[in-house]
Enzyme design. Structure first.
Site, PDB file in Angstrom:
ATOM      1  N   SER A   1       0.807  -1.210   0.000  1.00 40.91           N
ATOM      2  CA  SER A   1       0.000   0.000   0.000  1.00 40.91           C
ATOM      3  C   SER A   1       0.843   1.264   0.000  1.00 40.91           C
ATOM      4  CB  SER A   1      -0.966  -0.050   1.195  1.00 40.91           C
ATOM      5  OG  SER A   1      -1.907   0.980   1.155  1.00 40.91           O
TER       6      SER A   1
ATOM      7  N   ASP B   1       9.893   5.106 -10.357  1.00 34.43           N
ATOM      8  CA  ASP B   1       9.428   5.675 -11.624  1.00 34.43           C
ATOM      9  C   ASP B   1      10.173   6.948 -12.002  1.00 34.43           C
ATOM     10  OD1 ASP B   1       7.682   3.622 -11.953  1.00 34.43           O
ATOM     11  OD2 ASP B   1       5.850   4.809 -11.790  1.00 34.43           O
TER      12      ASP B   1
ATOM     13  N   LYS C   1      -0.762  -4.181  -3.147  1.00 30.32           N
ATOM     14  CA  LYS C   1      -2.044  -3.599  -2.745  1.00 30.32           C
ATOM     15  C   LYS C   1      -2.151  -2.201  -3.350  1.00 30.32           C
ATOM     16  CE  LYS C   1      -4.926  -2.210   1.189  1.00 30.32           C
ATOM     17  NZ  LYS C   1      -5.105  -0.805   0.762  1.00 30.32           N
TER      18      LYS C   1
END
Length: 535
Positions: free
Chosen positions: A289, A300, A314
């Site tokens: 999460s 990224d 998640k």
């Protein structure tokens, strides 16, 4: 309860709670009338007596399980306790404790808390609460919390047995707000590299994190290891704030979308406290999460290197919804996506049980020990924002550097001693018996790690205690796990003598992910991956 029954009761519940809502459809009215009639006939005619409240509760649980694995029901009596770790504090007396030999054993009073203020010490054994005996009564952790937690400003009396004192010492403790820290460790791993471990993303995490960063920078930190292993998540807002500390202005951190919620993008804003310097993030199959939001954004934007094993997966966002009886539902309302567009949520179409067993399946299929066994879906390929490196969606963050689960360091004998609590209990008693001498000899965790000798008598005491608990000594398996035995024992001594931070400072150097993170700070990894250091 079978699915048909759950579904029927579920529809009844939905209709029942919709009474008084404007714009109710004719179809919904018909459903309400039908199920009111059904409940009436169940209560009047069913062969056994029924508990309407229990039926409705089971219907809610069954309904939510049909939706997704993270939409959950929380009974009102559990709601407060579940929220406390994320709120960052609770009302109580302020001790860390273990149940040792059927007695409440004070591991340490929380610094600045009410117990410390009245003089309770590490090693004290609480034998009575409000003149009620609590020793030798089969007391459980939940009993201790029930007895000692309570509203701020209220008082509780306890009787304490202390080594070296012949009579019971009585204390009256005034309960107060007790902080729950989410930054559980921060220290300098070497003269240039800091280490910070975050256990959860709570309301106070960002202030704790900034304080830790400031202290480490003052000690000369230029590079950082951020440990998110085993961090199951927490507040989305906190994850965004933490990620913002590493990213530059206007870099996308995360976006969310849901059927009733339009796409919402969140960007880095304030100048981060660690936008420059080498950054390594440790993750594993327990990182979920909010941990995946942070590690996904860092990966990224090519800001740091991700080390470890594929994270939990998640990518669903829950919204708390209060129910009229004081209970609540955490309802999945959106999915979150990393800056490259990845949804990290792993599949859950096969049901809740299969979803919960997925981490065990990773071990059985060999993924945790062999990177080649990781099943990567090429159709879910994405590219990082700056260097266009390949990354993948569909189930967790895949690390840049894979660290296999080390199954060679331990042994069945070692894991039995740890799992049954024998090692913890043995060390608690050892530190309690030798606290003064240990405190005189060791001022820091690093001094203890280098200087503490585990004598033959010390180890024999551990083996004897294990045998009393039904764990037969195995010389071959002890030798196989000797490094783990020695290091974990020293780490537990450090934790009980100092604090939880000392535990990590002692044990981390033998852990492969930590070792790799230290290694990449000095080799060519950042250059080879062309990762942003902004130096």
């Amino acid at each position: 309860m079978d699915i048909q029954r759950v579904t029927s009761l579920l529809i009844f519940f939905l209709c029942f709670t919709s009474i008084g809502m404007q714009g109710q459809t004719t179809e919904a009215s018909a459903q309400l009338e039908s199920f009111n009639s059904l409940v009436y006939h169940i209560e009047e005619l069913y062969v056994d007596s029924v508990d309407r409240e229990a039926l409705v509760r089971d219907a809610i649980i069954g309904m939510l399980e049909e939706l997704d694995p993270h939409s959950t029901y929380i009974p009102k009596e559990e709601l407060k306790a579940m929220n406390e770790p994320l709120k960052g504090n609770f009302d109580g007396v302020g001790i860390q404790f273990n149940i040792l030999e059927d007695t409440i054993f004070v591991v340490s009073p929380i610094t600045g808390g009410p117990s410390e203020k009245v003089g309770i010490q590490a090693g004290d054994r609480i034998i009575s609460v409000e003149d009620e005996n609590v020793a030798g009564m089969g007391i459980k952790n939940s009993d201790v919390q029930r007895l000692l937690k309570g509203p701020r400003g209220t008082e509780v009396s306890v009787g304490v047995v202390r080594r070296g004192v012949n009579e019971v010492i009585d204390f009256t403790i005034t309960r107060d707000k007790i902080p729950i820290y989410s930054v559980v460790a921060s220290y300098m791993a070497d003269p240039e590299t800091g280490y910070i471990k975050i256990s959860r993303f709570a309301a106070t995490t960002i202030s704790e994190f900034r304080r830790a960063l400031s202290e480490l920078k003052a000690q000369g930190m230029e590079n950082l290891i951020l440990d998110l292993q085993g961090n199951g998540g927490g507040y989305l807002r906190t994850a965004i704030e933490i990620a913002d500390e590493f990213l530059s202005d206007d870099q996308l951190i995360v976006f969310t979308e849901g059927r009733s919620f339009p796409k919402n993008e969140t960007y880095a804003s304030a100048r981060g406290e660690f936008e420059k310097g080498k950054l390594a993030v440790l993750i594993d199959e327990g990182s979920a999460s909010a941990s995946e939001i942070v590690s996904g954004a860092i990966q990224d934007w090519d800001r740091g290197v991700i080390i470890g094993r594929r994270s939990f997966g998640k990518g669903l966002v829950q919204k708390p919804v209060g129910l009229p009886d004081g209970s609540a539902v955490r309802l999945t309302t959106q999915k979150y996506f990393t800056p490259s567009g990845r949804c990290i949520q792993k599949p859950y179409e096969e049901g809740v049980d299969a979803y919960r067993d997925e981490r065990r399946d990773r071990l059985e299929k060999g993924e945790l020990t062999d990177q080649s066994m990781l099943n990567i879906n090429d159709s879910l390929q994405f590219f990082t924002k700056l260097n266009k490196r390949k990354v993948y969606g569909g189930g967790g963050i895949i690390p840049d550097i894979f660290i296999p689960l080390d199954t060679t360091m331990g042994s069945d004998y070692y894991y039995d001693v740890v799992r049954k609590g024998v090692m913890n209990q043995f060390v608690l008693n050892y530190v309690n018996d030798n606290r003064d001498g240990l405190s005189e000899n060791y001022n820091t965790a690093s001094e203890l790690r280098e200087g503490l000798e585990l004598s033959d008598d010390f180890m024999q005491g551990l083996f004897d205690k294990a045998e009393k608990e039904g764990i037969e000594y195995n010389e071959e398996e002890y030798q196989q796990a000797k490094d783990l035995f020695d290091t974990r024992l020293k780490a537990l001594v450090a934790r009980n003598l100092f604090d939880i931070e000392a535990f990590y400072e002692v044990i981390n150097p033998i852990l492969p992910a930590y070792q790799k993170a230290m290694e990449v700070m000095t080799d060519d990894t950042f250059k080879r991956l062309n990762l942003a250091q902004n130096n």
